[in-house]
Design an enzyme around this catalytic site. Structure first.
Site, short mmCIF file in Angstrom:
data_model
loop_
_atom_site.label_atom_id
_atom_site.label_comp_id
_atom_site.label_asym_id
_atom_site.label_seq_id
_atom_site.Cartn_x
_atom_site.Cartn_y
_atom_site.Cartn_z
N CYS A 143 0.86 -1.18 0.00
CA CYS A 143 0.00 0.00 0.00
C CYS A 143 0.89 1.23 0.00
CB CYS A 143 -0.89 -0.02 1.24
SG CYS A 143 -1.90 1.45 1.40
N HIS A 179 -9.25 -3.87 -1.58
CA HIS A 179 -8.24 -3.14 -0.81
C HIS A 179 -8.71 -1.71 -0.52
CE1 HIS A 179 -3.94 -2.12 0.23
NE2 HIS A 179 -4.39 -0.91 -0.08
N GLU A 180 -9.23 -1.04 -1.54
CA GLU A 180 -9.64 0.36 -1.37
C GLU A 180 -10.91 0.48 -0.51
OE1 GLU A 180 -7.33 2.20 -2.05
OE2 GLU A 180 -6.26 0.98 -3.52
N HIS A 187 -10.00 0.45 3.00
CA HIS A 187 -9.54 1.77 3.46
C HIS A 187 -10.71 2.62 3.96
CE1 HIS A 187 -5.25 2.26 2.80
NE2 HIS A 187 -5.32 1.73 1.59
ZN LIG Z 1 -3.79 0.95 0.46
#
Ligand SMILES: [Zn+2]
Length: 136
Positions: free
Chosen positions: A85, A126-127, A130
């Site tokens: 990341c 993944h996003e 977040h």
């Molecule tokens: Zn990330």
């Protein structure tokens, strides 16, 4: 406008709030900031540029697709992988799904429900993590 990448884990651990049409500037800044990091980055979430709004951007082939208020509504094909990341130094383990279905809005706030698989699905997961304050 290109913005600095946030690396403060305390800030990144906060949950993001639903995005509205007032957040259009975040969309522009995500596009500009990802464009500046294309060499080593394939996606970004709003909090990575300092905005706690539920907006992500994902590189899909030649195009960077903005997804506003993305929600993963279906998943299948769990696997374990390792991810890096731009906001973190280390590469860590992540649980991902090969196939996902996402309800989302585009940069004109039109609604879509779309299926994704493989690499693009992994970036989206993944996003979206977040947005919930989850770091790989
Ligand atoms: Zn990330």
């Amino acid at each position: 406008m290109q913005r600095d990448i946030v690396k403060d884990r305390t800030f990144l651990a906060r949950k993001s709030a639903p995005a509205t049409v007032d957040d259009a500037a975040v969309i522009t800044d995500l596009r500009d900031t990802l464009a500046a990091h294309h060499d080593d980055c394939v996606g970004m979430a709003g909090n990575m540029i300092g905005s706690l709004t539920r907006i992500i951007i994902v590189t899909m082939g030649e195009e960077d697709v903005v997804m506003v208020n993305p929600v993963i509504i279906k998943r299948s094909g769990m696997y374990l992988t390792k991810e890096g990341c731009l906001s973190l130094e280390d590469v860590t383990r992540a649980k991902r799904y090969e196939n996902i279905t996402v309800a989302w809005q585009d940069d004109s706030f039109r609604r879509h429900v779309t299926g994704y698989s493989g690499w693009v699905a992994q970036i989206i997961q993944h996003e979206v993590d977040h947005l919930d304050g989850i770091l790989v």
